[in-house]
Design a protein around this motif. Sequence first.
Motif, PDB file in Angstrom:
ATOM      1  N   SER B 589       0.866  -1.169   0.000  1.00  0.00           N
ATOM      2  CA  SER B 589       0.000   0.000   0.000  1.00  0.00           C
ATOM      3  C   SER B 589       0.912   1.231   0.000  1.00  0.00           C
ATOM      4  O   SER B 589       1.595   1.512   0.978  1.00  0.00           O
ATOM      5  CB  SER B 589      -0.882  -0.002   1.250  1.00  0.00           C
ATOM      6  N   CYS B 593       3.269   2.853   3.050  1.00  0.00           N
ATOM      7  CA  CYS B 593       4.693   2.511   3.036  1.00  0.00           C
ATOM      8  C   CYS B 593       5.492   3.748   3.380  1.00  0.00           C
ATOM      9  O   CYS B 593       5.335   4.796   2.758  1.00  0.00           O
ATOM     10  CB  CYS B 593       5.105   1.974   1.675  1.00  0.00           C
ATOM     11  N   VAL B 631       5.351  -9.812   3.679  1.00  0.00           N
ATOM     12  CA  VAL B 631       4.118  -9.458   4.399  1.00  0.00           C
ATOM     13  C   VAL B 631       4.376  -9.556   5.903  1.00  0.00           C
ATOM     14  O   VAL B 631       3.995  -8.679   6.676  1.00  0.00           O
ATOM     15  CB  VAL B 631       2.959 -10.393   4.001  1.00  0.00           C
ATOM     16  N   ALA B 632       5.074 -10.632   6.288  1.00  0.00           N
ATOM     17  CA  ALA B 632       5.361 -10.818   7.708  1.00  0.00           C
ATOM     18  C   ALA B 632       6.366  -9.786   8.192  1.00  0.00           C
ATOM     19  O   ALA B 632       6.306  -9.326   9.324  1.00  0.00           O
ATOM     20  CB  ALA B 632       5.894 -12.223   7.952  1.00  0.00           C
ATOM     21  N   CYS B 634       7.054  -6.650   7.033  1.00  0.00           N
ATOM     22  CA  CYS B 634       6.776  -5.215   6.953  1.00  0.00           C
ATOM     23  C   CYS B 634       6.344  -4.676   8.315  1.00  0.00           C
ATOM     24  O   CYS B 634       5.280  -5.036   8.826  1.00  0.00           O
ATOM     25  CB  CYS B 634       5.686  -4.916   5.923  1.00  0.00           C
ATOM     26  N   ALA B 636       5.302  -1.845   9.136  1.00  0.00           N
ATOM     27  CA  ALA B 636       4.160  -0.934   9.083  1.00  0.00           C
ATOM     28  C   ALA B 636       2.884  -1.681   8.687  1.00  0.00           C
ATOM     29  O   ALA B 636       1.815  -1.082   8.630  1.00  0.00           O
ATOM     30  CB  ALA B 636       4.436   0.185   8.088  1.00  0.00           C
ATOM     31  N   GLY B 637       2.991  -2.971   8.402  1.00  0.00           N
ATOM     32  CA  GLY B 637       1.822  -3.714   7.942  1.00  0.00           C
ATOM     33  C   GLY B 637       1.322  -3.187   6.606  1.00  0.00           C
ATOM     34  O   GLY B 637       0.154  -3.346   6.254  1.00  0.00           O
ATOM     35  N   ALA B 638       2.227  -2.546   5.852  1.00  0.00           N
ATOM     36  CA  ALA B 638       1.815  -1.907   4.604  1.00  0.00           C
ATOM     37  C   ALA B 638       1.754  -2.894   3.446  1.00  0.00           C
ATOM     38  O   ALA B 638       1.270  -2.570   2.376  1.00  0.00           O
ATOM     39  CB  ALA B 638       2.754  -0.762   4.266  1.00  0.00           C
ATOM     40  N   ILE B 639       2.265  -4.122   3.663  1.00  0.00           N
ATOM     41  CA  ILE B 639       2.225  -5.127   2.595  1.00  0.00           C
ATOM     42  C   ILE B 639       1.152  -6.154   2.968  1.00  0.00           C
ATOM     43  O   ILE B 639       1.122  -6.639   4.088  1.00  0.00           O
ATOM     44  CB  ILE B 639       3.584  -5.833   2.429  1.00  0.00           C
ATOM     45  N   SER B 640       0.270  -6.429   2.009  1.00  0.00           N
ATOM     46  CA  SER B 640      -0.742  -7.437   2.305  1.00  0.00           C
ATOM     47  C   SER B 640      -0.648  -8.543   1.272  1.00  0.00           C
ATOM     48  O   SER B 640      -0.227  -8.311   0.144  1.00  0.00           O
ATOM     49  CB  SER B 640      -2.132  -6.817   2.299  1.00  0.00           C
TER      50      SER B 640
END
Lengths: 331, 670
Positions: B589, B593, B631-632, B634, B636-640
Motif C-alpha cells: 500500500s 509505506c 508481508v510478515a 513489513c 508498518a503492515g503496509a504489505i498485504s
Amino acid sequence: MSENGKPKFAMYWAASCGGCEIAVLNIHEKILDFDANFEVAFWPVAMDAKYKDVEALEDGEILLTLFNGGIRNDENEHIAKLLRQKSQIMVAFGSCANEGCIPGLANLSPIESLFETVYNTVSTENEEGIRPQSSYEMPEGTIHIPEMYPVLRTLDQVIDVDYYMPGCPPESHQVAAVVDLVISVVKGEAVLPPKGTVIGAGNSTVCDECERTRNVKKIKKFVRIQDIERFDPEICLLEQGLICNGPATLSGCMAKCPTSGAPCVGCYGPGPRVLDYGARMVAALASVIDSRDPVEIEAILDGIVDPAGTFYKFNLAHSLLKTGKASWNGN
Amino acid sequence: MNKKRIGVYVCHCGTNIAGVVDVENVAKWALEELGEEGVVVSKDNKFMCSSVGQELIQTDIEEQGLNRVVVAACSPHLHEKTFRTASERAGLNPYLCEMASIREQVSWVHTDKAIATQKAKAMVAGAVRRVAQHEPLEPIHVPINEATLVVGGGIAGIQAALEIANAGHPVYLVEREPSIGGHMAQFDKTFPTLDCAACILTPRMSEVGMHPKIDLMTWSEVENVDGYVGNFNVRIRKKSRFINLADCNGCGICEQKCPVKIVDKNFEAGIGYRKAIYRPFDQAIPNYPVLDQPNCTYFIKGTCKACEKFCPTGAINFEKEDELVNVEVGNIILATGYDLYDTKKIPQYGFGRLPNVFSSLEFERMCNAAGPTSGEIVLRDGVTKPKSVGIVHCAGSRDLNHNNYCSSICCMQSLKFAHLVHERTGATIYNFYIDMRTPGKDYDEFYQRVLEEKTFFIRGKVSEISDAARNEEEEGKLVVQVEDTLLGEQRRIPLDMVILSAALVPKADSGDVAKQFGISCSSNGWFSEKHPKLDPISTMTEGIFIAGCATGPKDIPASVSQGSAAAARVISYIETGVLALEPIRATVSEENCSGCRICNDLCPYNAIVFHDETMVSEINHALCQGCGTCVAACPAGAISGTGFSNEQILAQVKGLLMLDFAEPELEKVP
C-alpha cells in the motif's frame, strides 16, 4: 451548553503520569482561544471540582472530554463510565488511554509481585510489611481507597470511545490542531471525522517523516545508545544497530527523536495497518538479521535487552497479548 | 457483497475420517451453530471427492444460490483443486471455496473421538469464518521458458535430458564431475541380465554429448537459483579445466605425459590411479581432460608444464579461470544421485583395517575390464586369486546404528557379485543376508540361478569380521562371525576375501542442494516428493522435479523410468506454453509505506523494488510468488498478501479457537 453559551469541556487523569495534561497546557497562547470557546466543567488538574458536580450534570451535557490514562482501579473505571455518560465526544487522549503505555507493562506481573516490588525493596522502610488495602477500619469508621484491578485496561476496553489521539504525550502542535478543529466544528465551519478515527496523527509511520538516509537493512549487531561512542549523524539508526521502532510507529510526531539521534521508542503507537505492534517489530528485525548461522543469530538476538520493554513499551495492554498469563489469571 | 450463503460439506473419506470424527454430528452442528455466520447448507458424504460428492456441491451452488463453499475433508494439497474446479463448474469463483483439513490434521492424528469431533468443528468454524472474508480472484498466467535445466549427469539425468531434447526442446545438463555417466559408468555388469554397463550406457552418453539441443556443462555446479516455475534464472559455475576447450581434440597425450600419479579415490574408488591431468575413464563425455590443480606440480612448485610442452594443439592454459554462466529455464530436474555409505563407520567389519575386506564400489571397479586389475578378481596384494569369498548384504542398511532403511539394490548387487566371483574364480562363495529381497522383473530368477551355482546363503547378520584365528583352519584368513538363524547356531567362517554391500546414502550436500532449489528432504536426507505414490517425481516447489536415487535408493530401471517421467511432465508444461498460477501475491500500500526498506533484501524471488524518488517499495507481481516473507516482515503492515489478509487470518483463528461458542460438552468415550 453552559449559561454563558459556551460548550462544556472535561479532562481527566486516570492511570498515567500527567504529561498529557502538560501537553495540553503546552499549546501556549492557543489555550486562550480554547478558554474563549469552552467552559471547563471538570478538569481536576486545572481547577477544583467534585465528582458530585459531574454526577449532577445532564447526560451528554459535556461536549468534549479528553480522557488520559488507563483503567487500573475501580475509581478510574467509575469516572470513565460517568464521563462517557455525560459527554457527547469522548477522546482517548495520549498513549495510556489508547494503549496502556508504560503503566500497561505492569500487566506482565500479578498484583502481589507489583506490591512486593514497590513495598518491599531494600531501600523501603516497611518493617511491618504494610500493603495497601481497599478498606480499613478506623475508630471514626471504615475508610476506602480505590480497589486495584489485576490488569490495566485501555479506555476502549472499558467504555465506547469516539476518537483516538495517540502520543506520549501528544505533540503540542497536534493538540493545537485538534483544538482548532473542534472550535471550527463548534462554530459550524467544519464537520467531525467519522467515529473511531485516529486524530492528531499522520497516516504512515515515523520513517516517513524521518530525514535520515535509508539503505537496504542488514543488521549484524544490536547496540544500545550508550554502547557506542559515535554514530553516523546521517544514516538510519536501525542500520547502525540501534533498535529504532520508527518503522512500525504511527507518524505525526515529525520524527523528533530519530532526527535528533535518539531511536524511536514507539510512543505514537501502532501505524495505521499495524495490528500487533511488538509482533510487527520482532518479525521485521528478525527478517533483517544478517546471518544464517544459528549460534551467531542467537548472539545477535542477545543484543536485544528487555524485548517486552522494547517492543511493547507503550502498547502491551492493547496488543493481542494484553497481559502476562499470571495477571490474566488473577483477572 | 451480497449476503453470505455458505455450504459446508463434511467428508467421511470412507472410515479415514468417519472412523474417528463423528462427521454427521459435525455437519449438523455447522448448520445449527454457524447459521448466523451464513451457513445455509451442511451435508456429510462418504467420499466428497467422488463425482457424486462434487455434483452435490455443484447442485447446491446452482439451486441454493451458495456463494461460498467449505469442504471439510483431506489436506488441500490433495483435493483443493478438485473442489475449486467443481465450484467453478457451477459458476462460482474457485477462490470462494475453502478446505478444512479434518483428516491429516484431525482424524489421522487423534484417537479420542469426542475431542477429535470437537476439533473438527473448530476447523470447520475457522474455515467458515475465513471463507466469508474471501474475495473472488483470477489466476495469473505466466509464459513457460522452453529450456530445461537438468542437474546431475547420471543415468536418470541423462535419460531426462535426452527425452526433452529429443522432443525438440533445449536442455542444459550440469554435472559436477568431469564426465557424465554417474555411478553406472563405474560398474562392470548390471543385474539381472548381466549386460555390460558401459555397453548400454556409453551410447546414451555420446548421444548427450552430440545432441544439438543439449548444452552439456560438466565440471560445473549450480551457484544460484532465482525465479519461479516457467522463469528460473540459474547461475552456473564452470570450474576451470585449465584447458582451452576450442583447441583440445581429446588426444590424451597430456595424460600420458603427466608425471604425477595419484590414487583415484573418486572414479576408481581408491584402488586405481590417475594422473594430475586426466579423464576419469576412456569413454568420458566430454572427452576433454581436467587439470587437477591441487595435485599439479606446476601449481605446487612452479615448474613442470609437461602437459603444455607435449600438447599438440597448445590447448593447455594455466591461467584459465572459472567461468560464470547465467541461463534462463522454465523447469528444473534434479537427478543428483547418491553416495555410498562409508563402511569404515562399521568398525567391526574391518574395512580399511583388514586389507582383504572390500567395499562394493571397490569390487565393481575390480570386476570392470577397464578397471585397475583389468577385471581380475584378486586380493589386495594384486595377484592372489581368492579361494573363498564372503559377501555381506545390508552393510549399513536396515540398522538403527547406521541407516534404518533398506537400500533396495544391495541384494541384487550381492547376487551379481556372487555370480561374477563364481564365473571368474570358481571360489567358494558365502552370501550373508538378513532377508532376501528380489522383487523386480527377472530378479528372483537370477537368485535361483545363483543358488544353482552352489553359492552358500547364510541367513543372519554378520557380527564381526576379524583376522584373529582360533584354530589352524582360520590361520591367515578373514573370519566371519555370524549367527546362522536357519541353523540356530553361531558360526565362524574362514574366508580369503569379504565384500561389503554398502548402503546407499544421500549425497553429502543434498541438504544444501535442497535449500538452494527450495525443496525439502525426508528425515533421512532424500529429496521429498510431492506425493510418495501419486506424484513421486514432483516436489512441493512448482517447476522443480526430482528423479533417480536423489529421491531414495533405486535400481537402474527405476532411475531411468523416473528420468523419463520427470521429462514427460516438463514437456507437458512446455507444450502448454502458459501456466496458470495461484493469484496469491503481495501488494504494497503506497500510502502506508514509509520506505523503511526492511523488506528490500528479503524477497527470495527479487520481486521488490525501491523507488528512490517516491521513497516507497513496490512488488513486481510477475516475480512475486506469494510466499509472504515480506508481508510478515513489513513493520508498518503496509504489505498485504492476497488471500491472506489480516481479516481472513484472524477470522480463521477466531473460528479455530471457537470464540463466541458455548463451552463444548465432551462426551467421554469409554
